[in-house]
Design a protein around this motif. Sequence first.
Motif, mmCIF file in Angstrom:
data_model
loop_
_atom_site.group_PDB
_atom_site.id
_atom_site.type_symbol
_atom_site.label_atom_id
_atom_site.label_comp_id
_atom_site.label_asym_id
_atom_site.label_seq_id
_atom_site.Cartn_x
_atom_site.Cartn_y
_atom_site.Cartn_z
ATOM 1 N N MET A 1 -6.026 12.658 -8.669
ATOM 2 C CA MET A 1 -7.125 11.695 -8.622
ATOM 3 C C MET A 1 -8.205 12.083 -9.627
ATOM 4 N N ALA A 2 -8.712 11.112 -10.359
ATOM 5 C CA ALA A 2 -9.781 11.370 -11.320
ATOM 6 C C ALA A 2 -11.034 11.817 -10.567
ATOM 7 N N GLY A 3 -11.541 12.979 -10.911
ATOM 8 C CA GLY A 3 -12.773 13.465 -10.314
ATOM 9 C C GLY A 3 -12.598 14.339 -9.087
ATOM 10 N N ALA A 4 -11.418 14.355 -8.500
ATOM 11 C CA ALA A 4 -11.191 15.161 -7.293
ATOM 12 C C ALA A 4 -9.780 15.749 -7.345
ATOM 13 N N PRO A 5 -9.632 16.982 -6.912
ATOM 14 C CA PRO A 5 -8.306 17.610 -6.942
ATOM 15 C C PRO A 5 -7.422 17.170 -5.765
ATOM 16 N N LEU A 6 -7.207 15.876 -5.675
ATOM 17 C CA LEU A 6 -6.402 15.290 -4.604
ATOM 18 C C LEU A 6 -5.347 14.381 -5.215
ATOM 19 N N PRO A 7 -4.248 14.134 -4.502
ATOM 20 C CA PRO A 7 -3.256 13.174 -5.014
ATOM 21 C C PRO A 7 -3.863 11.775 -5.102
ATOM 22 N N ALA A 8 -3.626 11.103 -6.207
ATOM 23 C CA ALA A 8 -4.183 9.763 -6.403
ATOM 24 C C ALA A 8 -3.623 8.778 -5.375
ATOM 25 N N GLY A 9 -2.457 9.052 -4.836
ATOM 26 C CA GLY A 9 -1.877 8.174 -3.837
ATOM 27 C C GLY A 9 -2.698 8.071 -2.573
ATOM 28 N N LEU A 10 -3.561 9.031 -2.321
ATOM 29 C CA LEU A 10 -4.423 8.966 -1.139
ATOM 30 C C LEU A 10 -5.315 7.733 -1.144
ATOM 31 N N LYS A 11 -5.607 7.209 -2.341
ATOM 32 C CA LYS A 11 -6.438 6.002 -2.435
ATOM 33 C C LYS A 11 -5.818 4.844 -1.662
ATOM 34 N N PHE A 12 -4.503 4.848 -1.539
ATOM 35 C CA PHE A 12 -3.798 3.735 -0.913
ATOM 36 C C PHE A 12 -3.324 4.044 0.507
ATOM 37 N N ALA A 13 -3.626 5.226 1.007
ATOM 38 C CA ALA A 13 -3.201 5.602 2.357
ATOM 39 C C ALA A 13 -3.855 4.704 3.409
ATOM 40 N N GLY A 14 -5.122 4.374 3.219
ATOM 41 C CA GLY A 14 -5.808 3.487 4.164
ATOM 42 C C GLY A 14 -5.147 2.125 4.229
ATOM 43 N N LEU A 15 -4.752 1.581 3.078
ATOM 44 C CA LEU A 15 -4.065 0.288 3.057
ATOM 45 C C LEU A 15 -2.734 0.366 3.790
ATOM 46 N N CYS A 16 -1.984 1.404 3.512
ATOM 47 C CA CYS A 16 -0.655 1.549 4.111
ATOM 48 C C CYS A 16 -0.739 1.710 5.625
ATOM 49 N N GLY B 1 0.822 -1.208 0.000
ATOM 50 C CA GLY B 1 0.000 0.000 0.000
ATOM 51 C C GLY B 1 0.854 1.256 0.000
ATOM 52 N N GLY B 2 1.954 1.230 0.754
ATOM 53 C CA GLY B 2 2.871 2.370 0.784
ATOM 54 C C GLY B 2 3.551 2.583 -0.554
ATOM 55 N N THR B 3 3.929 1.489 -1.194
ATOM 56 C CA THR B 3 4.552 1.590 -2.519
ATOM 57 C C THR B 3 3.585 2.200 -3.522
ATOM 58 N N LEU B 4 2.344 1.708 -3.522
ATOM 59 C CA LEU B 4 1.333 2.263 -4.429
ATOM 60 C C LEU B 4 1.036 3.725 -4.102
ATOM 61 N N MET B 5 0.974 4.035 -2.809
ATOM 62 C CA MET B 5 0.691 5.411 -2.401
ATOM 63 C C MET B 5 1.782 6.355 -2.915
ATOM 64 N N ILE B 6 3.028 5.975 -2.743
ATOM 65 C CA ILE B 6 4.144 6.818 -3.186
ATOM 66 C C ILE B 6 4.174 6.924 -4.710
ATOM 67 N N ASP B 7 3.967 5.792 -5.396
ATOM 68 C CA ASP B 7 3.996 5.805 -6.861
ATOM 69 C C ASP B 7 2.893 6.665 -7.463
ATOM 70 N N GLU B 8 1.718 6.668 -6.839
ATOM 71 C CA GLU B 8 0.569 7.392 -7.376
ATOM 72 C C GLU B 8 0.458 8.833 -6.875
ATOM 73 N N TRP B 9 1.247 9.210 -5.900
ATOM 74 C CA TRP B 9 1.104 10.531 -5.278
ATOM 75 C C TRP B 9 1.176 11.689 -6.270
ATOM 76 N N PRO B 10 2.095 11.685 -7.240
ATOM 77 C CA PRO B 10 2.188 12.842 -8.150
ATOM 78 C C PRO B 10 0.999 12.981 -9.105
ATOM 79 N N VAL B 11 0.209 11.933 -9.255
ATOM 80 C CA VAL B 11 -0.922 11.947 -10.188
ATOM 81 C C VAL B 11 -2.142 12.511 -9.480
#
Length: 169
Positions: free
Chosen positions: A125-140, A113-123
Motif C-alpha cells: 500500500m502506498a504510504g503504509a507497509p500493508l498489503p494494498a489488498g486490505l483496501k478492499f477487505a471491507g467491501l468483500c 471486492g474479493g477479486t480486487l483484494m486478492i489481485d492487490e494483495w501482493p502490492v
Amino acid sequence: MTDTPRGAVRALDGLAAIVMGLAGAALVGMALVQFWQVFARYVLNDSPGWTEPVALLLMSVTVMGGASVAVRRETHFAFQTLAQSLPGAMQVVLKTITRLIAAAAGAGLMWLGGTLMIDEWPVTMAGAPLPAGLKFAGLCFGGALILLFAIERLLTGDYREPKATEGGD
C-alpha cells in the motif's frame, strides 16, 4: 419459529452486535488516526504518510459494517416510503424484491471486492507497509455480510429486535 431458525437468528443477532462493535471501534480508530495526522502535521511539522491509507481502511470497515447491519434491520435497501404507500399484498412483493436486490448487491460487493483484494494483495500500500489488498477487505466482507443478512430477511421475514425473538412468536 422452530428451534433451528431461532438459534440461527440468535447467532446472527450476536454477529450483528460484533459487526457494530467493530464498526464503532474502526470509527474511533479513524478519528484517532486523523487526530494524529493533524497533530503531527501542524504541531510536529512532520506529516506521516501512513495515516491516509489507514484512515481509508478504517472508514471502509465502518461503512460496510454499518451498512450490513442496516440491511439486516431493513433500514438500508428498504424503499420504506414506497412500501408504506402500497397495499398490503404489494408491500410483501416489494419487500421480497428489495431483499433480493440487497442480496445481489452484497454478492456483487463480495465477489468484486474479493477479486480486487486478492489481485492487490501482493502490492504494498502506498504510504503504509500493508498489503494494498486490505483496501478492499471491507467491501468483500461487508458484501458477504449484506448477502447473509439479506438471505436471513428472505427466510425469516421482517426484522425483530433481539428481545422479541427471545420470547418466541
